[in-house]
Design a protein around this motif. Sequence first.
Motif, PDB file in Angstrom:
ATOM      1  N   ASP A 102      44.690 -14.275  73.725  1.00 43.45           N
ATOM      2  CA  ASP A 102      43.678 -13.240  73.944  1.00 43.45           C
ATOM      3  C   ASP A 102      44.177 -12.172  74.920  1.00 43.45           C
ATOM      4  N   LEU A 103      44.943 -12.588  75.908  1.00 37.90           N
ATOM      5  CA  LEU A 103      45.487 -11.638  76.881  1.00 37.90           C
ATOM      6  C   LEU A 103      46.499 -10.701  76.234  1.00 37.90           C
ATOM      7  N   ILE A 104      47.381 -11.248  75.409  1.00 35.15           N
ATOM      8  CA  ILE A 104      48.363 -10.411  74.710  1.00 35.15           C
ATOM      9  C   ILE A 104      47.641  -9.375  73.839  1.00 35.15           C
ATOM     10  N   ASP A 105      46.623  -9.823  73.107  1.00 34.37           N
ATOM     11  CA  ASP A 105      45.862  -8.910  72.254  1.00 34.37           C
ATOM     12  C   ASP A 105      45.232  -7.789  73.079  1.00 34.37           C
ATOM     13  N   ALA A 106      44.654  -8.143  74.224  1.00 29.41           N
ATOM     14  CA  ALA A 106      43.972  -7.155  75.061  1.00 29.41           C
ATOM     15  C   ALA A 106      44.954  -6.141  75.639  1.00 29.41           C
ATOM     16  N   LEU A 107      46.137  -6.597  76.034  1.00 35.72           N
ATOM     17  CA  LEU A 107      47.146  -5.691  76.574  1.00 35.72           C
ATOM     18  C   LEU A 107      47.708  -4.790  75.483  1.00 35.72           C
ATOM     19  N   HIS A 108      47.882  -5.325  74.297  1.00 36.64           N
ATOM     20  CA  HIS A 108      48.390  -4.521  73.181  1.00 36.64           C
ATOM     21  C   HIS A 108      47.405  -3.417  72.781  1.00 36.64           C
ATOM     22  N   LYS A 109      46.110  -3.674  72.962  1.00 34.31           N
ATOM     23  CA  LYS A 109      45.122  -2.628  72.669  1.00 34.31           C
ATOM     24  C   LYS A 109      45.323  -1.413  73.574  1.00 34.31           C
ATOM     25  N   GLU A 110      45.936  -1.645  74.738  1.00 28.40           N
ATOM     26  CA  GLU A 110      46.224  -0.555  75.678  1.00 28.40           C
ATOM     27  C   GLU A 110      47.675  -0.091  75.551  1.00 28.40           C
ATOM     28  N   ASN A 111      48.343  -0.532  74.483  1.00 30.04           N
ATOM     29  CA  ASN A 111      49.747  -0.161  74.230  1.00 30.04           C
ATOM     30  C   ASN A 111      50.665  -0.557  75.389  1.00 30.04           C
ATOM     31  N   ILE A 112      50.445  -1.751  75.902  1.00 29.69           N
ATOM     32  CA  ILE A 112      51.259  -2.277  76.997  1.00 29.69           C
ATOM     33  C   ILE A 112      52.176  -3.376  76.469  1.00 29.69           C
ATOM     34  N   HIS A 113      53.462  -3.227  76.730  1.00 30.09           N
ATOM     35  CA  HIS A 113      54.475  -4.204  76.324  1.00 30.09           C
ATOM     36  C   HIS A 113      54.251  -5.514  77.078  1.00 30.09           C
ATOM     37  N   VAL A 114      54.327  -6.646  76.353  1.00 32.55           N
ATOM     38  CA  VAL A 114      54.059  -7.956  76.951  1.00 32.55           C
ATOM     39  C   VAL A 114      55.273  -8.871  76.835  1.00 32.55           C
ATOM     40  N   THR A 115      55.756  -9.313  77.986  1.00 32.54           N
ATOM     41  CA  THR A 115      56.803 -10.330  78.063  1.00 32.54           C
ATOM     42  C   THR A 115      56.182 -11.638  78.522  1.00 32.54           C
ATOM     43  N   VAL A 116      56.568 -12.736  77.918  1.00 38.69           N
ATOM     44  CA  VAL A 116      56.087 -14.062  78.313  1.00 38.69           C
ATOM     45  C   VAL A 116      57.270 -14.860  78.840  1.00 38.69           C
ATOM     46  N   ASP A 117      57.177 -15.265  80.100  1.00 38.11           N
ATOM     47  CA  ASP A 117      58.206 -16.068  80.763  1.00 38.11           C
ATOM     48  C   ASP A 117      57.809 -17.530  80.615  1.00 38.11           C
ATOM     49  N   THR A 118      58.546 -18.284  79.800  1.00 38.67           N
ATOM     50  CA  THR A 118      58.095 -19.621  79.405  1.00 38.67           C
ATOM     51  C   THR A 118      59.233 -20.628  79.286  1.00 38.67           C
ATOM     52  N   SER A 119      58.868 -21.888  79.454  1.00 39.58           N
ATOM     53  CA  SER A 119      59.800 -22.992  79.208  1.00 39.58           C
ATOM     54  C   SER A 119      59.748 -23.440  77.756  1.00 39.58           C
ATOM     55  N   GLY A 120      58.783 -22.890  77.002  1.00 38.24           N
ATOM     56  CA  GLY A 120      58.600 -23.319  75.619  1.00 38.24           C
ATOM     57  C   GLY A 120      57.767 -24.579  75.487  1.00 38.24           C
ATOM     58  N   ILE A 121      57.241 -25.071  76.615  1.00 29.40           N
ATOM     59  CA  ILE A 121      56.416 -26.280  76.605  1.00 29.40           C
ATOM     60  C   ILE A 121      54.982 -25.871  76.936  1.00 29.40           C
ATOM     61  N   GLY A 122      54.070 -26.073  75.988  1.00 27.96           N
ATOM     62  CA  GLY A 122      52.683 -25.676  76.241  1.00 27.96           C
ATOM     63  C   GLY A 122      51.760 -26.190  75.157  1.00 27.96           C
ATOM     64  N   ASP A 123      50.682 -25.432  74.932  1.00 27.21           N
ATOM     65  CA  ASP A 123      49.666 -25.810  73.949  1.00 27.21           C
ATOM     66  C   ASP A 123      50.170 -25.432  72.558  1.00 27.21           C
ATOM     67  N   SER A 124      50.681 -26.415  71.835  1.00 29.80           N
ATOM     68  CA  SER A 124      51.382 -26.137  70.575  1.00 29.80           C
ATOM     69  C   SER A 124      50.474 -25.586  69.475  1.00 29.80           C
ATOM     70  N   LYS A 125      49.160 -25.744  69.624  1.00 32.09           N
ATOM     71  CA  LYS A 125      48.236 -25.203  68.615  1.00 32.09           C
ATOM     72  C   LYS A 125      48.373 -23.685  68.502  1.00 32.09           C
ATOM     73  N   TYR A 126      48.844 -23.046  69.559  1.00 34.85           N
ATOM     74  CA  TYR A 126      48.921 -21.583  69.588  1.00 34.85           C
ATOM     75  C   TYR A 126      50.352 -21.067  69.519  1.00 34.85           C
ATOM     76  N   TYR A 127      51.303 -21.949  69.253  1.00 33.34           N
ATOM     77  CA  TYR A 127      52.708 -21.539  69.226  1.00 33.34           C
ATOM     78  C   TYR A 127      52.961 -20.412  68.218  1.00 33.34           C
ATOM     79  N   GLU A 128      52.432 -20.573  67.017  1.00 33.93           N
ATOM     80  CA  GLU A 128      52.720 -19.587  65.968  1.00 33.93           C
ATOM     81  C   GLU A 128      52.173 -18.215  66.350  1.00 33.93           C
ATOM     82  N   GLU A 129      50.931 -18.170  66.853  1.00 30.09           N
ATOM     83  CA  GLU A 129      50.344 -16.892  67.246  1.00 30.09           C
ATOM     84  C   GLU A 129      51.091 -16.258  68.410  1.00 30.09           C
TER      85      GLU A 129
END
Length: 239
Positions: free
Chosen positions: A86-113
């Motif tokens: 939801d945060l990525i979507d909200a930032l993109h609505k303002e044309n703001i580039h989004v970088t995610v700093d991650t280990s790749g370990i998280g809530d896998s239900k949302y991995y594809e999105e």
Amino acid sequence: MAKLHSIETMGLVDGPGIRTVFFLSGCPLRCVFCHNPDTQSPNYGRDITIEEIVDRAKRMKPYYKNTGGVTISGGEPMNDGKFLVDLIDALHKENIHVTVDTSGIGDSKYYEEIAQKADLFLLDIKHYDPEKFERITKAKQDLLVKFMYQISKTNTRVWIRHVMMPQVTDTREDMERLVEFIKPLKKNIDKIEILPYHTLGVEKYKKLNRDYPLKDMPQMNKQKAKELENYANFMLKSS
């Protein structure tokens, strides 16, 4: 709503250009070299909403110009996958580039999105070997592999990051095996960054009355780390 650990308003190393870096609390890993152990708890810090993050980012837009934007870090920002999407979507609505700093370990239900929506990942590979990965992080490597697969189906850009510890991953063979591990993402990867292990977290552990797991490990030699970074990037391009 999420828990905010801290904000860096003029970040220059966590993605391209000038960035606002939001460090969210909560992490499923317990890395032996973690220098921000206070971010591990999902309850540390103050509440922050998506609206507040977007408002803060909008005020910084004049500094971003054509290269900067927002970096979502942690902790582990994928710990709450729905909030991140939801945060990525909200930032993109303002044309703001989004970088995610991650280990790749998280809530896998949302991995594809997440893989589809983010503009750039700073993907921190703790170790290429599953057993050593588990020893370092106290978590299984499986979720990282699953997330890498989801990224491989997109054109999302990736910067690989790896904390290099002396006598753990500080040889050319280690870099060759790291490159082999990330090879499924080759078309996505812009570069590999080696982060030399340091001891800046020692004092934080003392303040938290926690034992520091690597108290006998010296800091990684920066020149050697840079040479191996160059070698890893050469190997990736040659593979």
